[in-house]
Design an enzyme around this catalytic site. Structure first.
Site, mmCIF file in Angstrom:
data_model
loop_
_atom_site.group_PDB
_atom_site.id
_atom_site.type_symbol
_atom_site.label_atom_id
_atom_site.label_comp_id
_atom_site.label_asym_id
_atom_site.label_seq_id
_atom_site.Cartn_x
_atom_site.Cartn_y
_atom_site.Cartn_z
ATOM 1 N N GLU A 24 -6.810 4.722 7.788
ATOM 2 C CA GLU A 24 -6.569 6.149 7.529
ATOM 3 C C GLU A 24 -7.785 6.779 6.857
ATOM 4 O OE1 GLU A 24 -2.851 5.539 5.531
ATOM 5 O OE2 GLU A 24 -1.945 4.957 7.440
ATOM 6 N N ASN A 58 0.868 -1.180 0.000
ATOM 7 C CA ASN A 58 0.000 0.000 0.000
ATOM 8 C C ASN A 58 0.905 1.229 0.000
ATOM 9 O OD1 ASN A 58 -1.845 2.024 0.480
ATOM 10 N ND2 ASN A 58 -2.228 1.453 2.606
ATOM 11 N N TRP A 59 1.004 1.861 -1.153
ATOM 12 C CA TRP A 59 1.937 2.991 -1.276
ATOM 13 C C TRP A 59 1.409 4.259 -0.599
ATOM 14 C CZ3 TRP A 59 3.880 2.826 -7.108
ATOM 15 C CH2 TRP A 59 4.534 1.607 -7.315
ATOM 16 N N LYS A 60 0.139 4.297 -0.305
ATOM 17 C CA LYS A 60 -0.498 5.487 0.306
ATOM 18 C C LYS A 60 -0.246 6.720 -0.557
ATOM 19 C CE LYS A 60 0.210 3.389 4.780
ATOM 20 N NZ LYS A 60 0.115 3.534 6.215
ATOM 21 N N GLY A 116 2.767 -1.252 4.306
ATOM 22 C CA GLY A 116 2.825 0.180 4.038
ATOM 23 C C GLY A 116 4.250 0.618 3.772
ATOM 24 N N GLY A 117 4.898 1.154 4.799
ATOM 25 C CA GLY A 117 6.240 1.743 4.658
ATOM 26 C C GLY A 117 7.234 0.859 3.911
HETATM 27 C C1 PEP Z 1 -0.810 0.098 6.054
HETATM 28 O O1 PEP Z 1 -1.036 1.272 6.121
HETATM 29 O O2 PEP Z 1 -1.565 -0.628 5.378
HETATM 30 C C2 PEP Z 1 0.354 -0.430 6.769
HETATM 31 C C3 PEP Z 1 0.343 -1.687 7.109
HETATM 32 O O3 PEP Z 1 1.374 0.455 7.029
HETATM 33 P P1 PEP Z 1 2.798 0.140 7.699
HETATM 34 O O4 PEP Z 1 3.289 -1.163 7.120
HETATM 35 O O5 PEP Z 1 3.666 1.281 7.339
HETATM 36 O O6 PEP Z 1 2.559 0.028 9.166
#
Ligand code: PEP
Length: 251
Positions: free
Chosen positions: A98, A9-11, A235-236
Site C-alpha cells: 500500500e 498490521n492494523w493499517k 491485516g484484516g
Molecule cells: C496486509 O496488508 O499486510 C495484509 C496481509 O492484509 P490482509 O490480511 O487484510 O489481506
C-alpha cells in the site's frame, strides 16, 4: 531454528482507545499461544505510545507500519526511526504494497529506511510481492527477486539477523483471495534461495519469511505447515484479537 512470527498490521484502523483495547485483548489471549511464536502488533503512529504502555511486561512486541527515509530535521509530517525506538517499538514494517502503490515508496527509499531503522535498533519486516498483472504474466518470481536484490543485497549478514521478509501477493491483500499453500510455498522457497545466493545457506535458513494476504484462522494452518512459511503478516484478521490469536495457534 528460525523464529516463528505472527504480526498484525492494523493499517489505518481503530481510534487510540479502540487500539488500546485491542492490544489489551491480544495480551489477555496471548497465554494460549506456544512460547516459540512471537506476537507483534503494528499500529498507526498515534497509537504506539499508549499501546506500548498497554502491552508493557507482556510477550507482545510493538511495531510501526513505516518510518521516514531521513534521520531528522525539516521533514514535516514524517516520523523517524529514532522516534519509533524511543516509544518502545522493536520493529517496523517497511515496503508494504500500500505504501509502494499509494505513497511512492521505491526500493531506493527502502534501502535508506532500512538502514536508519537498523541503526536505531529496530528490526525490519520488509514486504515484497507481485500485483495481479505481474502474477498473471508469470512475472512473480522476477518481481520478488528484484525487490529483494534492490533492497536486501545492500545489507550485511549481520543485518539479516534483524530483517524479516514478508511475502505479500498484492492480489491477495484485503481481497479475501489467499494464495494456495502450494503457490505461497513455491515463492517462499524461491525467496529463501534468493537470500542464500547473496548471504549463504546458513543465513537463508535463519531468515524468517512470513506470508501475508487474507490469512485467517481457517487457512493459516495449511499455510504455516509449509516448509518455508514461518508465520504471517496479518491485516484484516488482526483487528479481532480472537482471530489474530486463532492464527497464532495454527502452527
Ligand atoms: C496486509 O496488508 O499486510 C495484509 C496481509 O492484509 P490482509 O490480511 O487484510 O489481506
Amino acid at each position: 531454528m528460525r523464529k516463528k512470527i505472527v504480526a498484525g498490521n492494523w493499517k489505518m484502523n481503530t481510534t487510540v482507545p479502540e487500539g488500546v483495547e485491542l492490544a489489551k485483548a491480544v495480551v489477555a489471549e496471548s497465554g494460549s499461544v506456544p512460547a516459540d511464536v512471537k506476537l507483534i502488533v503494528a499500529t498507526p503512529f498515534t497509537h504506539l505510545y499508549p499501546v506500548a504502555e498497554a502491552i508493557k511486561g507482556s510477550r507482545v512486541a510493538l511495531s510501526a507500519e513505516n518510518c521516514a527515509d531521513k534521520e531528522k530535521g525539516a521533514y514535516t509530517g514524517e516520523v523517524s526511526a529514532a522516534m519509533l525506538a524511543s516509544v518502545g517499538c522493536q520493529y517496523t514494517i517497511l515496503g508494504h504494497s500500500e505504501r509502494r502503490q499509494y505513497y511512492g515508496e521505491t526500493d531506493a527509499k527502502l534501502v535508506d529506511k532500512t538502514r536508519l531503522a537498523l541503526a536505531c535498533g529496530l528490526d525490519v519486516i520488509l514486504c515484497v510481492g507481485e500485483n495481479l498483472e505481474e502474477r498473471e504474466a508469470g512475472r512473480h518470481f522476477e518481481v520478488c527477486e528484484t525487490q529483494i536484490k534492490n533492497v536486501l543485497y545492500n545489507f550485511s549478514e549481520e543485518d539479516m539477523k534483524h530483517i524479516v521478509i514478508a511475502y505479500e501477493p498484492v492480489w491477495a491483500i484485503g481481497t479475501g483471495k489467499t494464495a494456495t499453500a502450494e503457490q505461497a510455498e513455491e515463492i517462499h522457497a524461491f525467496i529463501r534461495k534468493t537470500v542464500a545466493e547473496k548471504f549463504g545457506e546458513a543465513v537463508a535458513e535463519e531468515t524468517t519469511i512470513l506470508y501475508g494476504g487474507s490469512c485467517k484462522p481457517s487457512n493459516a494452518k495449511e499455510l504455516f505447515a509449509q516448509k518455508d512459511i514461518d508465520g504471517g503478516l496479518i491485516g484484516g484478521a488482526a483487528l479481532k484479537a480472537a482471530d489474530f490469536i486463532g492464527i497464532a495457534l495454527s502452527f
